[in-house]
Design an enzyme around this catalytic site. Sequence first.
Site, mmCIF file in Angstrom:
data_model
loop_
_atom_site.group_PDB
_atom_site.id
_atom_site.type_symbol
_atom_site.label_atom_id
_atom_site.label_comp_id
_atom_site.label_asym_id
_atom_site.label_seq_id
_atom_site.Cartn_x
_atom_site.Cartn_y
_atom_site.Cartn_z
ATOM 1 N N PHE A 30 40.686 33.454 34.208
ATOM 2 C CA PHE A 30 41.067 34.347 36.040
ATOM 3 C C PHE A 30 41.072 33.053 36.160
ATOM 4 C CE2 PHE A 30 38.775 36.599 31.778
ATOM 5 C CZ PHE A 30 39.928 38.032 32.356
ATOM 6 N N CYS A 31 41.231 34.082 37.422
ATOM 7 C CA CYS A 31 41.696 33.549 38.692
ATOM 8 C C CYS A 31 40.607 32.937 39.762
ATOM 9 C CB CYS A 31 41.783 34.812 39.550
ATOM 10 S SG CYS A 31 42.387 33.957 41.357
#
Length: 84
Positions: A20-21
């Site tokens: 994820f970011c």
Amino acid sequence: MSEPIENLTVDAELDAVGLFCPEPVMMLHQKVRDLPAGGLLKVIATDPSTRRDIPKFCVFLGHELVAEQAEEGTFLYWIRKKSD
């Protein structure tokens, strides 16, 4: 894009599935750095924010987003590194 995605020859692949970011873009930055100028990188990601972040990454750094594709929660990108 001048040729179908399935005909593209990639020089490297980045598997960012499950990340994820900001991890996918951080890994992308390093992977692109290791590519030769004009090299083609295929990115596989599952984070929906990559649909926004990866095109912006390419514009900001001058790389070409050759193609992108979404398939059942998986996002695919083909990025050509800019010429030096």
